[in-house]
Design an enzyme around this catalytic site. Structure first.
Site, PDB file in Angstrom:
ATOM      1  N   ALA A 111       0.852  -1.188   0.000  1.00 39.47           N
ATOM      2  CA  ALA A 111       0.000   0.000   0.000  1.00 39.47           C
ATOM      3  C   ALA A 111       0.890   1.241   0.000  1.00 39.47           C
ATOM      4  O   ALA A 111       2.098   1.162   0.227  1.00 39.47           O
ATOM      5  CB  ALA A 111      -0.928   0.004   1.210  1.00 39.47           C
ATOM      6  N   LYS A 112       0.290   2.383  -0.251  1.00 39.68           N
ATOM      7  CA  LYS A 112       1.038   3.651  -0.201  1.00 39.68           C
ATOM      8  C   LYS A 112       0.041   4.796  -0.137  1.00 39.68           C
ATOM      9  O   LYS A 112      -1.120   4.653  -0.555  1.00 39.68           O
ATOM     10  CB  LYS A 112       1.919   3.809  -1.444  1.00 39.68           C
ATOM     11  CG  LYS A 112       3.132   4.703  -1.218  1.00 39.68           C
ATOM     12  CD  LYS A 112       4.195   3.990  -0.396  1.00 39.68           C
ATOM     13  CE  LYS A 112       5.450   4.826  -0.245  1.00 39.68           C
ATOM     14  NZ  LYS A 112       6.528   4.083   0.433  1.00 39.68           N
ATOM     15  N   GLY A 113       0.496   5.932   0.385  1.00 41.96           N
ATOM     16  CA  GLY A 113      -0.365   7.100   0.462  1.00 41.96           C
ATOM     17  C   GLY A 113       0.418   8.374   0.258  1.00 41.96           C
ATOM     18  O   GLY A 113       1.648   8.395   0.368  1.00 41.96           O
ATOM     19  N   ASP A 152       7.332   8.485   5.340  1.00 37.82           N
ATOM     20  CA  ASP A 152       7.920   8.484   4.003  1.00 37.82           C
ATOM     21  C   ASP A 152       8.443   9.899   3.753  1.00 37.82           C
ATOM     22  O   ASP A 152       8.778  10.598   4.702  1.00 37.82           O
ATOM     23  CB  ASP A 152       6.865   8.043   2.971  1.00 37.82           C
ATOM     24  CG  ASP A 152       7.481   7.495   1.696  1.00 37.82           C
ATOM     25  OD1 ASP A 152       7.777   8.298   0.803  1.00 37.82           O
ATOM     26  OD2 ASP A 152       7.677   6.271   1.590  1.00 37.82           O
TER      27      ASP A 152
END
Length: 422
Positions: A111-113, A152
């Site tokens: 996943a990533k945001g 991040d």
């Protein structure tokens, strides 16, 4: 030194991620149906949300959360705050997280945001307000059993504390396992801050043994002197390597006789840049990739090594501490030149591995010593390198293809065994 690398001509990062997957799927002779399933994200959420600024104005920000595949466990991936983040970028990073977790064989999906924002232009209160509102918007997707964010680009332990607190307030009790990369005092893990760099160094030690190229005395150039790059410099110097060049967003420095990482870090803390360290020559961020050295560590952003500068890379080993620093065209050039690349989904997986340890500790409410964490990290990274290197040798492919073959096969197996619902 050579000319600047026209990074603007690099391909779309999502197209790169899909091309890398396609190549591995072809090598694995993956079923067409499975290729269609794994080639795209499972879920994509775009949110537009208001934040009240300190002057009373209301500004609307756009954010994303993408889950690529969760067949092997909860989604796992960072949240970034760059002003130029795009949905395609988040898609690619989510896919890479699926392969990264599978490559080191930890039970997470990808996943990533991200939020389109320059946090340097906001006050701390405004960044907190943005973080809490973004958390609320993506809360239907996240949770310790669903999807676990982490720091991040332009986010940190404080950001994770705000996310954890917001999510916990919604539920009425503390849920520390909803994020990793938190401060130690509220459920963070020892060793997490150094984990990405330490994992990269473990893979370099393995590569040194496999290639019979001793690490002591090796010259190292590091592009990106942030958390991962600066810690990697210290750890590599401790192993006897010579750090000859480093850079950050303001520029780079070079000294063929070697730089002292502690001195460079102290200078950066005082001056906000690595440029100007006494006894060093100033060079550009792209020139840092082309200096004469045995080991190159790209620890900055995507698409830094392209077809334009790959022919001028002088290092024998490229250790990708950053995500996606090498384009497919450059990959082929480096392979043809005999340069050994430790791919990002293996090299920088130390961060997500210790994030996994943090999640396990939070879920059990039982915390480990740093010695146990580093020992466990070394075991996982060593086994991952061995499995990828064995795949590379057996199928006569480069290390990136081998890493993708290992990872894609594991995700495909889990997806197949679970079946298609309904």
């Amino acid at each position: 030194m050579a000319s600047q690398n026209p990074v603007a001509e690099a391909p779309n990062i999502w197209a790169v991620a899909q091309e890398q997957f396609d190549h591995a799927a072809e090598k694995l002779d993956l079923d067409d149906g499975m290729r269609r399933v794994l080639r795209v994200p499972q879920r994509e959420l775009t949110v537009n949300f208001p934040v009240t600024l300190d002057n009373g104005d209301v500004r609307v920000f756009t954010g994303y959360r993408v889950q690529h595949n969760v067949s092997r466990g909860p989604g796992k991936g960072g949240i970034r705050y760059p002003q130029d983040v795009t949905l395609d970028e988040v898609r690619a990073l989510a896919m890479w997280m699926s392969w990264k977790c599978a490559c080191v064989n930890i039970p997470f999906g990808g996943a990533k945001g991200g939020v389109i924002v320059d946090p340097k232009k906001l006050s701390i209160r405004e960044v907190e307000g943005l973080t809490r509102r973004f958390t609320t918007e993506i809360s239907p997707l996240i949770g310790p059993d669903r999807d676990i964010p982490a720091p991040d680009v332009n986010t940190n332990a404080q950001t994770m504390a705000w996310i954890m607190d917001t999510f916990s307030m919604h539920h009425g009790y503390t849920i520390s396992g909803v994020v990793t990369g938190k401060p130690i005092s509220i459920g963070g893990s020892l060793g997490r801050n150094e984990a990405t760099a330490r994992g990269a160094v473990f893979t370099l030690l393995q590569a040194s043994d496999a290639l019979h190229r001793p690490l002591p005395g090796a010259r190292v150039s590091i592009q990106g002197y942030g958390n991962a790059g600066s810690i990697a410099a210290t750890l590599l110097a401790d192993e006897g390597a010579s750090i000859v060049a480093v850079s950050d967003s303001t520029g780079g420095i070079y000294n063929p006789k070697g730089l002292d990482p502690a001195r460079v870090s102290g200078w950066k803390r005082e001056h906000g840049t690595v440029v100007g360290v006494p006894g060093s020559e100033e060079i550009s961020n792209q020139q840092i990739l082309e200096v004469e050295c045995e080991i190159l560590v790209p620890a900055a952003l995507e698409n830094q090594i392209t077809r334009h500068n790959a022919p001028r890379i002088q290092a024998g080993i490229v250790a990708e501490a950053a995500n996606g620093p090498t384009t497919p065209e450059a990959d082929q050039i480096l392979h043809d030149r005999g340069i050994f690349v430790i791919p990002d989904i293996l090299c920088n997986a130390g961060g997500v591995t210790v994030s996994y340890f943090e999640w396990v500790q939070d879920m059990q409410s039982f915390f480990w010593t740093e010695e146990r964490i580093n020992e466990s990290l070394k075991g996982i990274m060593d086994r991952a390198f061995e499995s990828v290197h064995t795949m590379s040798t057996r199928h006569e492919v480069d290390m990136r293809t081998a890493a993708y073959m290992v990872a894609v096969a594991r995700v495909a197996e889990a997806t197949t065994l679970r079946g298609l619902y309904p």
